[in-house]
Write a protein that holds these residues in place. Structure first.
Motif, short mmCIF file in Angstrom:
data_model
loop_
_atom_site.label_atom_id
_atom_site.label_comp_id
_atom_site.label_asym_id
_atom_site.label_seq_id
_atom_site.Cartn_x
_atom_site.Cartn_y
_atom_site.Cartn_z
N VAL A 88 0.89 -1.17 0.19
CA VAL A 88 0.09 0.08 -0.10
C VAL A 88 0.93 1.35 0.11
O VAL A 88 0.77 2.18 -0.71
N ASP A 89 2.04 1.06 0.80
CA ASP A 89 2.95 2.39 0.80
C ASP A 89 3.54 2.60 -0.59
O ASP A 89 3.58 3.77 -0.82
N ARG A 90 3.74 1.68 -1.29
CA ARG A 90 4.56 1.76 -2.46
C ARG A 90 3.60 2.19 -3.41
O ARG A 90 3.77 3.13 -4.14
N LEU A 91 2.06 1.96 -3.41
CA LEU A 91 1.08 2.60 -4.33
C LEU A 91 0.94 3.97 -3.96
O LEU A 91 0.66 4.71 -4.98
N ARG A 92 0.96 4.24 -2.83
CA ARG A 92 0.65 5.75 -2.23
C ARG A 92 1.95 6.68 -2.93
O ARG A 92 1.85 7.70 -3.26
#
Length: 158
Positions: A88-92
């Motif tokens: 999720v952090d990567r997508l953000r």
């Protein structure tokens, strides 16, 4: 086995799918504008491409708001599948990068002027194709996240 077993996709997945589809449609419009002939009409080409970038940015911002919002996909995934927090952090991070690159490409187009050279047009096309590649990779990472969390394909239904 999925972390969030559901018979039907959640509201967050449905909304993410909607915005994902709208981003894809805008990507197709941008690709078509990029591929249009530019020789002898560089200023018009740049204006057409910029219009598509504006549409893409609007859809991308909507996608970011839907996925990153308090009731969005990312919050739901983290709540029910905290092991996916890194994804999720990567997508953000991708979201910020994509908007920055898109804005940079708009600035490059604005700097071309009314009668850009072939080299300038070629460099602009390469940058724009790079943006499309970044978007395609982001879309794949998002689809992988949703599948891993829900065992649901966010792509079009068969």
């Amino acid at each position: 086995m999925s972390d969030i077993p559901r018979a039907e996709p959640t509201e967050a997945v449905v909304e993410a799918r909607r915005t994902r589809d709208e981003v894809h449609e805008a990507m197709v419009g941008l690709e078509q504008a990029i591929a249009a002939p530019a020789a002898g009409r560089g200023g018009d080409w740049a204006a057409d491409v910029d219009a598509q970038l504006v549409a893409l940015r609007r859809e991308l911002v909507d996608h970011v708001e839907v996925t990153e919002g308090p009731d969005g996909l990312f919050a739901e995934v983290i709540e029910h599948a905290p092991r996916l927090n890194h994804a999720v952090d990567r997508l953000r991070t991708d979201h910020g990068t994509l908007l920055d690159v898109l804005d940079g490409e708009r600035k490059r187009l604005a700097a071309l002027g009314d009668d850009p050279s072939g080299d300038d047009l070629g460099a602009a096309r390469e940058g724009l194709l790079g943006l499309l590649a970044l978007l395609a990779r982001h879309r794949q990472r998002g689809a992988d996240l949703v599948y891993e969390a829900y065992e649901v394909d966010v792509g079009p239904a068969d």
